[in-house]
Design a protein around this motif. Structure first.
Motif, PDB file in Angstrom:
ATOM      1  N   TYR A 148       0.818  -1.140   0.061  1.00 15.25           N
ATOM      2  CA  TYR A 148       0.050   0.086  -0.039  1.00 15.25           C
ATOM      3  C   TYR A 148       0.853   1.452   0.006  1.00 15.25           C
ATOM      4  O   TYR A 148       1.858   0.949   0.386  1.00 15.25           O
ATOM      5  N   ARG A 149       0.187   2.345  -0.542  1.00 15.48           N
ATOM      6  CA  ARG A 149       1.113   3.776  -0.531  1.00 15.48           C
ATOM      7  C   ARG A 149       0.180   4.382   0.557  1.00 15.48           C
ATOM      8  O   ARG A 149      -1.059   4.272   0.246  1.00 15.48           O
ATOM      9  N   LEU A 150       0.854   5.160   1.341  1.00 13.62           N
ATOM     10  CA  LEU A 150       0.158   6.062   2.381  1.00 13.62           C
ATOM     11  C   LEU A 150       0.527   7.447   2.004  1.00 13.62           C
ATOM     12  O   LEU A 150       1.697   7.900   1.746  1.00 13.62           O
ATOM     13  N   ILE A 151      -0.444   8.535   1.977  1.00 10.12           N
ATOM     14  CA  ILE A 151      -0.429   9.803   1.651  1.00 10.12           C
ATOM     15  C   ILE A 151      -0.772  10.673   3.161  1.00 10.12           C
ATOM     16  O   ILE A 151      -2.283  10.627   3.229  1.00 10.12           O
ATOM     17  N   TRP A 152      -0.179  11.017   3.784  1.00 10.33           N
ATOM     18  CA  TRP A 152      -0.504  11.651   5.109  1.00 10.33           C
ATOM     19  C   TRP A 152       0.301  12.987   5.338  1.00 10.33           C
ATOM     20  O   TRP A 152       1.085  13.315   4.682  1.00 10.33           O
ATOM     21  N   LEU A 153      -0.290  13.317   6.362  1.00 13.32           N
ATOM     22  CA  LEU A 153       0.354  14.671   6.857  1.00 13.32           C
ATOM     23  C   LEU A 153       0.467  14.617   8.451  1.00 13.32           C
ATOM     24  O   LEU A 153      -0.021  14.278   9.168  1.00 13.32           O
ATOM     25  N   LEU A 154       1.304  15.597   8.807  1.00 16.11           N
ATOM     26  CA  LEU A 154       1.443  16.005  10.027  1.00 16.11           C
ATOM     27  C   LEU A 154       1.230  17.798  10.233  1.00 16.11           C
ATOM     28  O   LEU A 154       2.054  18.220   9.561  1.00 16.11           O
ATOM     29  N   PRO A 155       0.489  18.084  11.215  1.00 17.16           N
ATOM     30  CA  PRO A 155       0.503  19.667  11.264  1.00 17.16           C
ATOM     31  C   PRO A 155       1.749  20.200  12.110  1.00 17.16           C
ATOM     32  O   PRO A 155       2.550  19.249  12.765  1.00 17.16           O
ATOM     33  N   GLU A 156       2.072  21.276  11.500  1.00 14.54           N
ATOM     34  CA  GLU A 156       3.620  21.603  12.299  1.00 14.54           C
ATOM     35  C   GLU A 156       3.087  22.066  13.872  1.00 14.54           C
ATOM     36  O   GLU A 156       4.167  21.631  14.673  1.00 14.54           O
ATOM     37  N   LYS A 157       1.969  22.232  14.246  1.00 16.90           N
ATOM     38  CA  LYS A 157       1.571  22.134  15.739  1.00 16.90           C
ATOM     39  C   LYS A 157       0.391  21.305  15.927  1.00 16.90           C
ATOM     40  O   LYS A 157      -0.593  21.112  15.220  1.00 16.90           O
ATOM     41  N   GLY A 158       0.305  20.173  16.785  1.00 20.25           N
ATOM     42  CA  GLY A 158      -0.397  19.324  17.173  1.00 20.25           C
ATOM     43  C   GLY A 158      -0.065  17.898  17.024  1.00 20.25           C
ATOM     44  O   GLY A 158       1.353  17.740  16.933  1.00 20.25           O
ATOM     45  N   ASP A 159      -0.877  17.189  17.867  1.00 24.72           N
ATOM     46  CA  ASP A 159      -0.488  15.923  17.983  1.00 24.72           C
ATOM     47  C   ASP A 159      -1.425  14.621  17.378  1.00 24.72           C
ATOM     48  O   ASP A 159      -1.556  13.643  17.680  1.00 24.72           O
ATOM     49  N   TYR A 160      -1.663  15.120  16.016  1.00 24.74           N
ATOM     50  CA  TYR A 160      -2.216  14.005  15.394  1.00 24.74           C
ATOM     51  C   TYR A 160      -1.590  13.831  13.873  1.00 24.74           C
ATOM     52  O   TYR A 160      -0.979  14.598  13.351  1.00 24.74           O
ATOM     53  N   LEU A 161      -2.106  12.647  13.270  1.00 23.65           N
ATOM     54  CA  LEU A 161      -1.504  12.234  11.979  1.00 23.65           C
ATOM     55  C   LEU A 161      -2.683  12.168  11.117  1.00 23.65           C
ATOM     56  O   LEU A 161      -3.715  11.529  11.473  1.00 23.65           O
ATOM     57  N   GLY A 162      -2.709  12.984   9.950  1.00 20.05           N
ATOM     58  CA  GLY A 162      -3.965  12.744   8.952  1.00 20.05           C
ATOM     59  C   GLY A 162      -3.699  11.948   7.730  1.00 20.05           C
ATOM     60  O   GLY A 162      -2.663  12.153   7.146  1.00 20.05           O
ATOM     61  N   ILE A 163      -4.424  11.324   7.460  1.00 15.94           N
ATOM     62  CA  ILE A 163      -4.483  10.331   6.130  1.00 15.94           C
ATOM     63  C   ILE A 163      -5.151  11.118   5.108  1.00 15.94           C
ATOM     64  O   ILE A 163      -6.476  11.404   5.282  1.00 15.94           O
ATOM     65  N   VAL A 164      -4.608  11.581   4.145  1.00 13.46           N
ATOM     66  CA  VAL A 164      -4.985  12.193   2.951  1.00 13.46           C
ATOM     67  C   VAL A 164      -5.452  11.131   1.935  1.00 13.46           C
ATOM     68  O   VAL A 164      -6.760  11.325   1.361  1.00 13.46           O
ATOM     69  N   ASN A 165      -4.751  10.006   1.769  1.00 11.35           N
ATOM     70  CA  ASN A 165      -5.437   8.815   0.848  1.00 11.35           C
ATOM     71  C   ASN A 165      -4.427   7.795   1.220  1.00 11.35           C
ATOM     72  O   ASN A 165      -3.415   7.610   1.813  1.00 11.35           O
ATOM     73  N   CYS A 166      -4.783   6.334   0.744  1.00 12.46           N
ATOM     74  CA  CYS A 166      -4.434   5.321   0.903  1.00 12.46           C
ATOM     75  C   CYS A 166      -4.623   4.304  -0.156  1.00 12.46           C
ATOM     76  O   CYS A 166      -5.906   4.256  -0.408  1.00 12.46           O
TER      77      CYS A 166
END
Length: 100
Positions: free
Chosen positions: A74-92
């Motif tokens: 699988y390929r994960l496309i994800w993000l981290l905010p510069e401030k914050g404690d979460y990981l966001g999944i944009v696509n998979c």
């Protein structure tokens, strides 16, 4: 609507407490991807460091592969905010895998 899952990961030296999954992946990949698969793949990022592909609007964007689940890549496309404690999944999505 985005879905939220609790977690406890360390990625890029940052504590991540939440995974936020955008339902975008369901438009084309619902037959081969689920929230459960995404959470399992993200859990495997624990303790790792990555280099952002881009930084814009207060977010660091990543595209990483291959991540394996049940022997399938699988390929994960994800993000981290510069401030914050979460990981966001944009696509998979599933990827063909060619061993080099």
């Amino acid at each position: 609507m985005r879905r939220i899952y609790d977690t406890n990961l360390l990625i890029n030296g940052r504590r991540i407490n939440t995974i936020v999954i955008d339902p975008h992946y369901e438009k084309k990949h619902a037959s081969s991807v689920s929230d459960a698969i995404i959470v399992a793949l993200v859990d495997r990022l624990d303790g790792m460091d990555f280099i952002a592909k881009s930084i814009e609007g207060g977010f660091e964007y990543y595209a990483t592969e291959p991540h394996f689940y049940s022997g399938k890549p699988y390929r994960l496309i994800w993000l981290l905010p510069e401030k914050g404690d979460y990981l966001g999944i944009v696509n998979c999505y599933r990827r063909p895998y060619v061993r080099k």
